[in-house]
Each structure stands twice: as structure tokens, then as C-alpha cells.
Design a protein around this motif. Structure first.
Motif, short mmCIF file in Angstrom:
data_model
loop_
_atom_site.label_atom_id
_atom_site.label_comp_id
_atom_site.label_asym_id
_atom_site.label_seq_id
_atom_site.Cartn_x
_atom_site.Cartn_y
_atom_site.Cartn_z
N PRO A 15 0.83 -1.20 0.00
CA PRO A 15 0.00 0.00 0.00
C PRO A 15 0.87 1.26 0.00
CG PRO A 15 -0.77 -1.59 1.62
CD PRO A 15 0.55 -2.10 1.13
N ASP A 16 0.47 2.26 -0.78
CA ASP A 16 1.22 3.52 -0.86
C ASP A 16 0.25 4.67 -0.75
OD1 ASP A 16 2.77 5.71 -1.38
OD2 ASP A 16 3.68 4.94 -3.21
N MET A 55 10.40 7.15 7.34
CA MET A 55 9.79 7.76 6.16
C MET A 55 9.19 6.72 5.23
SD MET A 55 9.94 11.01 6.54
CE MET A 55 9.29 11.38 4.93
N ASN A 56 9.86 5.59 5.07
CA ASN A 56 9.32 4.53 4.22
C ASN A 56 8.08 3.90 4.85
OD1 ASN A 56 11.21 4.79 2.14
ND2 ASN A 56 12.69 3.47 3.19
N ALA A 57 8.08 3.76 6.17
CA ALA A 57 6.92 3.19 6.86
C ALA A 57 5.71 4.10 6.73
CB ALA A 57 7.25 2.96 8.33
N ALA A 58 5.94 5.42 6.72
CA ALA A 58 4.83 6.36 6.61
C ALA A 58 4.12 6.26 5.27
CB ALA A 58 5.33 7.79 6.83
N ARG A 59 4.82 5.78 4.27
CA ARG A 59 4.23 5.65 2.94
C ARG A 59 3.21 4.51 2.88
NH1 ARG A 59 8.66 6.55 -1.97
NH2 ARG A 59 8.31 8.80 -2.07
N GLU A 119 -3.74 8.10 11.50
CA GLU A 119 -3.16 8.15 12.83
C GLU A 119 -1.77 7.52 12.85
OE1 GLU A 119 -7.32 8.81 12.86
OE2 GLU A 119 -6.22 7.05 12.14
N GLU A 120 -1.62 6.39 12.19
CA GLU A 120 -0.31 5.73 12.11
C GLU A 120 0.69 6.63 11.38
OE1 GLU A 120 0.08 1.39 11.09
OE2 GLU A 120 -2.09 1.61 10.79
N GLU A 151 7.68 11.32 14.54
CA GLU A 151 9.01 10.76 14.83
C GLU A 151 10.04 11.31 13.86
OE1 GLU A 151 11.01 6.32 15.57
OE2 GLU A 151 8.85 6.51 15.14
N ALA A 152 9.66 11.41 12.58
CA ALA A 152 10.58 11.93 11.57
C ALA A 152 10.91 13.40 11.84
CB ALA A 152 9.97 11.79 10.17
#
Length: 506
Positions: A147-148, A441-445, A451-452, A459-460
């Protein structure tokens, strides 16, 4: 007398013919704050280049003034339940400026080019697309690694701009010399530092909404000169009216002023590890960058340079953004803290810093104020003024210590951050690299909820505030000024000039 009567009738017929004939061709003249860089959506990075593209290069999707994603060349799309495939239906009857048809094969070719062209800056923006499937002449499936949440916003910008596959294949990296897209206007001529001329594309799919025969973009770095040219009628519109010129523009009955809060930021970018020039005290020790940040009074700068019209900033989005990390408000200036950090880093007597700055009015004024503030902490700033495209080129090549530069902003927070702070980011001219930053940053994508994503961006931001490869200073309001004969212009938070349904009424 008969001859006089005949002459009068002839004159009346001539006058009637003139009033019945089509209106004379109108060339819309728009003044830009600087010249665009290369006119290739895969290679370019300037804000003013995006303004040119808004007339020349349609995208798969666009945005509304309220930042909703809406159809443009893609008419609809669906995402699979697991988020790993997006199926797009494409607009039929569209052709590129060289008459090459727009279809699913063209979209596939564009995505492949963006991902594989050596010079492409779009690679990180489209990294989640692992493959494409052409499932119909006007249907394409984008297969994703996962998912992106950012992809549709990327496709509303340069990553989604469609260029002629035939022209791109023939020109390669030189495509920007004669760009071929599918927008309302086609490329006609460019004279560096002078003008970019586009002409109306008669076969445009939405031609009925276009009311100008051509549009000419004129780079005029000096804000005072831009306004004078508007008042004299030499131009019809300008972007980024200086806040200090607002009163003068508002007092002119022949001028309309519009504005919108931007999505981006202005700040100072440091060379951390981009070539030999990255090996310097400023790139090697974050305490020096922190000291500079403490030396700046952001609110005072906003008042002095912008008469309070903009917003002080210390993050990649303004405090009004839902993505702003409230744990890090804009701090007051602290000269003692700045001096203490300099001493900790081994420079109790201060040190020098060269900052390259665009050769236009506001950036120079900003840095002159920063220069004076920093001097009180022992930081001796030397300003090197450069034409904007040259500044960007030098920055990309690592030929700089620090740059006063900003970002116009993107709908999704990823667009203001990922490509600047991840190890392989397409516009990471700092060459900043941090494993934790990459991870977050990759996890946020791919996070499954807002909320996540917000927790990950918080954090970033904490990491960014510590490392400060970018020292954020303020957030602008986009301000346009234009001839009152121009009707139907709508201001957008992305700062673009969209000409659909804009008319000229004398």
C-alpha cells in the motif's frame, strides 16, 4: 454626393465586418520570479517550471483548491482491497502535441521512463510501483510492492505528467529542449533568462475551456520591476507579488490581487555529504546548524521582510497543517544558546558560512536579515547570489556549503520530506543519510491509517529538528497580481496558474 454616399456605406460595411470578426489573438504574458530549469517533468525541480507545466503537460490526476484528488487524464481509478493494485480508466480521444495517441501503453511508457531514466528525479516518488499491466486500450493496472498512501498525490504532480513516448524515446535526456506533452498549450520557443512561449494546442481534449492563443512566461527576478511591468501593461499577470508591494497593487484599480496559503516552506539546506564540499564544519557537526537556527528570530524576520504577511516556520509544513508536530513549536531566538553550541562544537570565536541565494528580491532580503542576526552569535555569513537554475545545478552537483532554498509544497506530507531526507531521495542534495529516518519515512508511505502516519511523521520531525540538514525559516502566502481584464482565475494552495475557463474581457 453619390460618391460620398457610397463611401459612407462602404465604411459602415467595413465597420460591421470588423465588429463581427473574431477577437484579435491574445497572448497572455505572465511574469515569473525566476527562469525554469530543464522542461522535462522527469528531470526538473523548479517551482516556476511547474507553473509552465500547468499549461503544457496534463497529469493523470489533478487537485481541487480544497486539495481533493480529481480526474484529469485518468477518469477514474479503483484500489484493490489489499492496496497493492490501482486500476485506472483513461480519458479517450487525447493526443500528445506530436499527434501520438494517449492510451494505456503511453502511461506504461511514462512510468518506465520515470523509473529508469538515469537523470530522472521521480524514481523515489514512483518507487512503490513494481510493474504495470495494460489491460485495455484505455485501462492500466499499477502493481505496487505494498500500500502507498502517497502515490495518487505524486500522480497529481510531475510524476503524473504524461509526455509523448515517441518524442521521449527519440530525445532521451535532451527531451527538455523540445518538450512534447498533451496539455492545453504546446511548446513553441525558449530563450534562456528571457522567455518561454507556448501556443494553443487545437487538438486539446478540453480546448473549449482555453481562451488564449498563446501564453508567454517571462522571468523577472526583481519584484518591483514585475509590478511596474504589470502596471504599465507590459505583462498581464505576475506570480509572487512581494508582501511589501501589496498596498501599491491594491490601490491600483486596474489590478486584482489574489492569494492562497502555500503547502511548502522556505529555509536553508546544508551540504552534509554531497562531494568534497560536504566535508566542512557545517556539514560535519549538527550543533553548528542548530546554533544558526537559534540565532534566527523568525517572527522578527517575517515582520521586517514581509510586513507580517507570511508565517514563521520551523518544520516542513506550517503550524496550521494537521501534520505539524506540536511538540516542536517555533522557538524564540536564543543568542546565548547559539553561542554555547558554537563553543561546544569547538568554535567559541565563531566561524564563517557561505550561503548561495537566488538573485531575486525576497530571498536576498531574507538572507540579509539572517546574516545580521547570525553575526550577533558569531556566525559570519557570506552571501553568493546566483540565478536560480544555476543555484539548483550547483546544489545538485554538491558545489555549495548551504543554500537558501524552499519547496512549494505538496498535498501529501511525503512530498515535502521523503525525497529530501531519505538516503536515495531524488532531491536529497544534502546527501543526508540516516537509517532510522529511512525506516520511518518509508513506513509512513505504507501505513494503514492517518493516525499511524501522523505518529511516524512526528518521529521523523523529531529527527529532522535534531539533524537540521534543512533549517526551516518561514511559510509563504502565494500572492498573484493581474490585470483586471483577466477573469475567472482561481488561486490554488499549490501556487500553480491554471488557465482553464480563464478569459480576457476588455
Amino acid at each position: 454626393m453619390p460618391h460620398l454616399k457610397t463611401a459612407m456605406i462602404t465604411a459602415l460595411i467595413g465597420a460591421t465586418a470588423l465588429t463581427a470578426s473574431p477577437a484579435l489573438a491574445k497572448d497572455l504574458r505572465i511574469a515569473l520570479q525566476s527562469d525554469a530549469d530543464v522542461l522535462d517533468p522527469d528531470q526538473s525541480r523548479t517551482f516556476v517550471g511547474r507553473i509552465v507545466y500547468a499549461s503544457m503537460c496534463d497529469k493523470l490526476v489533478d487537485i481541487t483548491p480544497e486539495l481533493e484528488i480529481i480526474p484529469q487524464l485518468a477518469t477514474s481509478w479503483t484500489t484493490s482491497d489489499d492496496g497493492t493494485a490501482i486500476t485506472m480508466q483513461l480519458r479517450e480521444g487525447v493526443v500528445f502535441h506530436d499527434s501520438t495517441p494517449f492510451n494505456a501503453e503511453a502511461v506504461a511508457a511514462n512510468i518506465e521512463r520515470s523509473q529508469t531514466l538515469d537523470e530522472s528525479r521521480r524514481k523515489s516518488e514512483l518507487k512503490s510501483i513494481t510493474s504495470t499491466e495494460v489491460t485495455g486500450e484505455y485501462e492500466i493496472v499499477l502493481n505496487l510492492a505494498g500500500p502507498d498512501a502517497t502515490l495518487m498525490a505524486q500522480l497529481a504532480d510531475r510524476a503524473g505528467m504524461m509526455v509523448s513516448p515517441a518524442a521521449a524515446a527519440e530525445a532521451g535526456a535532451d527531451f527538455g529542449l523540445n518538450p512534447v506533452c498533451s496539455g492545453a498549450f504546446s511548446f513553441a520557443e525558449r530563450v534562456a533568462q528571457d522567455k518561454i512561449v507556448l501556443t494553443k494546442f487545437d487538438d486539446y481534449w478540453n480546448a473549449d475551456a482555453i481562451n488564449f492563443d498563446s501564453v508567454t512566461f517571462l522571468p523577472i527576478p526583481d519584484t518591483t520591476v514585475r509590478l511596474a511591468n504589470l502596471q504599465s501593461g507590459d505583462i498581464d499577470m505576475l506570480e509572487r507579488l512581494a508582501a511589501t508591494d501589496l498596498a501599491q497593487a491594491n490601490a491600483d484599480d486596474g489590478i486584482v490581487v489574489d492569494s492562497a496559503v502555500s503547502l511548502g516552506y522556505q529555509g536553508i539546506t546544508f551540504n552534509i555529504n554531497n562531494g568534497e564540499r560536504g566535508d566542512n564544519p557545517w556539514g560535519n557537526d549538527k550543533r553548528l546548524r542548530q546554533a544558526l537556527s537559534y540565532a534566527i528570530d523568525r517572527e522578527a524576520l517575517n515582520q521586517v521582510v514581509f510586513e507580517g504577511a507570511f508565517a514563521p516556520g520551523n518544520q516542513p509544513f506550517p503550524s496550521t497543517s494537521p501534520w505539524y508536530n506540536q511538540s516542536f513549536p517555533v522557538e524564540a531566538r536564543d543568542i546565548d544558546k547559539a553561542k554555547s553550541l558554537l563553543a561546544e562544537a569547538g568554535f567559541p570565536d565563531g566561524l564563517d558560512l557561505e550561503v548561495q541565494v537566488p538573485n531575486s528580491t525576497e530571498p536576498l532580503a531574507v538572507m540579509q536579515v539572517v546574516q545580521a542576526m547570525a553575526a550577533e552569535a558569531g556566525i559570519n555569513i557570506t552571501l553568493t547570489s546566483k540565478e536560480f537554475a544555476t543555484l539548483l545545478s550547483d546544489q545538485s552537483a554538491g558545489d555549495y556549503t548551504a543554500s537558501q532554498i524552499g519547496w512549494s509544497g505538496r498535498v501529501d506530507p511525503d512530498g515535502n520530506n521523503h525525497q529530501f531526507v531519505t538516503t536515495d531521495g531524488g532531491i536529497n542534495d544534502s546527501k543526508f543519510s540516516d537509517a532510522k529516518m529511512d525506516e520511518v519515512m518509508n513506513a509512513a508511505r505504507v501505513a494503514g491509517s492517518v493516525e499511524e502516519r501522523k505518529a511516524l511523521y512526528d518521529e521523523a520531525i523529531a529527527l529532522m529538528m535534531d539533524e537540521l540538514n534543512r533549517v526551516f525559516i518561514y511559510h509563504v502566502n502565494w500572492i498573484w497580481a493581474y490585470n483586471s481584464s483577466l477573469k475567472g482565475f482561481t488561486p490554488y494552495p499549490d501556487g500553480m496558474i491554471r488557465l482553464e475557463n480563464v478569459t480576457w474581457e476588455e
